[in-house]
Design a protein around this motif. Structure first.
Motif, short mmCIF file in Angstrom:
data_model
loop_
_atom_site.label_atom_id
_atom_site.label_comp_id
_atom_site.label_asym_id
_atom_site.label_seq_id
_atom_site.Cartn_x
_atom_site.Cartn_y
_atom_site.Cartn_z
N PRO A 52 31.22 -87.27 -81.01
CA PRO A 52 30.91 -87.25 -82.44
C PRO A 52 30.94 -85.87 -83.06
O PRO A 52 30.97 -85.74 -84.28
N GLU B 290 27.98 -96.25 -80.13
CA GLU B 290 28.02 -95.58 -81.42
C GLU B 290 29.35 -94.81 -81.55
O GLU B 290 30.41 -95.39 -81.38
N THR B 291 29.31 -93.52 -81.83
CA THR B 291 30.57 -92.78 -82.02
C THR B 291 31.11 -92.21 -80.71
O THR B 291 32.25 -91.76 -80.68
N LYS C 196 32.23 -97.70 -75.29
CA LYS C 196 31.80 -97.26 -76.62
C LYS C 196 30.28 -97.40 -76.77
O LYS C 196 29.70 -98.42 -76.39
#
Length: 464
Positions: free
Chosen positions: A393, A377-378, A375
């Motif tokens: 994202p 962030e997104t 992982k």
């Protein structure tokens, strides 16, 4: 677990049986760029011999596709996102100069490191080479469980000594590139740094070969800048450009690794010494012409080429030579493996890694990891069995079966909606256990989004 002093008692007789441990660690090397990985171009006789005399993992993973976060996972045996070390590489000079308010960017002092664990077992501990886990004195290797340090705090530097009039010395970033002996004792080296780091490791071994030692030998090879000796370049007349340079730098990496292994043999330490070789992330093919074939992707994305790495372990006293292990393992597993091999009896329930020795000796035939996670962030990925889900994202998730699609070319998400739903649910459950990122670097610093570059979706085979 965090911040707790490990109290381990062991008898003198038990200590005498403790294996020495040497962790050889390369930087930005390509998955395919070693003889034991199938390369016909690279010259890696010493590491090939290590593979022949030990165990080669065909599915070895790191916890991130960039240097700093990957190293944070290795050093703690925990997913680095659990203590907020999620963002991109940490420039120590920024922390030192307070470029980001309140940020001491590195492994938090509350975390117990690999050095701490091994030191608690009575090991002499040393770290040589690239640290990249915090630039302040509080985060220095000698404050994080290592008795000795020779190296630099940041993420890269020249392989040659910096001259007094070198303009790079005037940059704030030069703070990260200075070579230190201990803490704050700056002294440029003589010769080619890859060889020098091996020499320093051998000096440490020679000091007290009768006492168990743990060495983390963190080469900056084959990270940029692309610099090689004329002699090494001459060994690859068939190549040109960056590909020739990375081949020469890999040759030096192999020579330095061999120098340490030869020292162990000369001192009669080989039989009861664990030697591990691995790499911090996938090769950045555009920067150093490394090859991740047959994997798609590169450093900085979660395709296999960014997170699957070469991975070897040798322990003649315990492990059968010339074997392969085909189940997925992680560099998270190194800390518990080293700790238990060194006589540690404490249950390391806070760690995400597992002791690999029972799996390699056949005492445990299960998969070491039911799920593996990545992982930033997104962006994210989860692997369960042969199935891997990629989360983006800005577009739909992708699903691959790695058993028959190692190059991740055939997205099966539309055909497996229930599997996608379950894997998303499992990932969300893991994600809820994480800390918020401790820092978010501004976008003028080096950030990658190579997932979107089509040229990295297809495995690129160089002169291999």
């Amino acid at each position: 677990m965090a911040g707790v002093l490990l109290c381990i008692t062991h008898s003198v007789s038990a200590a005498s049986q403790q294996p020495n441990i040497v962790f050889l660690f390369s930087d930005d090397a390509g998955y395919a760029d070693f003889g034991f990985q199938g390369s016909k171009t690279m010259q890696t006789p010493n590491l090939d011999q290590l593979a022949n005399e030990g165990v080669r993992f065909t599915q070895g993973y790191v916890t991130d596709s960039t240097c700093g976060p990957s190293r944070a996972g290795i050093m703690t045996g925990r997913y680095q996102q659990k203590f907020g070390y999620e963002e991109i590489n940490v420039p120590g000079y920024m922390s030192k100069n307070s470029a980001i308010d309140g940020a001491e960017m590195g492994i938090p002092l509350s975390e117990v490191t690999m050095g701490d664990y091994m030191k608690s077992l009575g090991y002499r501990t040393a770290f040589f080479g690239k640290w990249h886990l915090g630039g302040t004195d509080e985060l220095h290797p000698t404050k994080r469980g290592f008795d000795e340090f020779y190296g630099f705090r940041g993420g890269d530097r020249s392989y040659w000594a910096y001259e007094v009039n070198d303009p790079e010395r005037k940059s704030a970033m030069f703070y990260d590139k200075k070579l230190e002996q201990g803490m704050g004792q700056f002294a440029e080296h003589k010769g080619y740094l890859t060889d020098v780091l091996a020499e320093k490791a051998n000096e440490f071994i020679e000091k007290a070969p009768d006492k168990p030692f743990f060495i983390f030998l963190s080469f900056n090879a084959v990270h940029t800048p692309m610099e090689a000796t004329p002699e090494d370049l001459a060994q690859f007349p068939q190549l040109s450009g960056k590909r020739k340079e990375v081949a020469a730098m890999t040759l030096a990496l192999d020579r330095a690794s061999g120098a340490v292994m030869h020292k162990l043999k000369a001192l009669g330490l080989e039989e009861n010494t664990i030697v591990v070789f691995s790499n911090d992330n996938g090769g950045p093919t555009d920067k150093n012409a490394s090859s991740n074939y047959p994997l798609a992707g590169t450093k900085s994305n979660f395709l296999e080429g960014g997170i699957r790495v070469p991975y070897l372990i040798k322990w003649p006293a315990k492990l059968s030579p010339g074997t392969t292990y085909d189940k997925a393992v992680s560099t998270l597993d190194l800390l518990p493996t080293f700790f238990h091999a060194g006589g540690g009896k404490k249950t390391l329930s806070a760690l995400d890694g597992v002791d690999l020795i029972p799996y390699l000796t056949g005492k445990n035939n299960n998969d070491p990891h039911a799920s593996m996670y990545w992982k930033k962030e997104t962006r994210a990925a989860i692997r369960q069995g042969d199935w891997k889900l990629l989360r983006y994202p800005d577009r739909p998730a992708e699903l691959y079966n790695l058993a028959n699609d190692i190059g991740e070319q055939h997205d099966l998400a539309a055909e497996q909606p229930e599997r996608v739903r379950k894997m998303f649910k499992d990932f969300f459950a893991w994600e809820m256990t994480l800390e918020r990122p401790l820092w978010l670097l501004k976008r003028q610093y080096e950030v990658y989004d190579l997932d979107r570059m089509d040229k990295y979706r297809v495995p690129s085979k160089l002169e291999n």
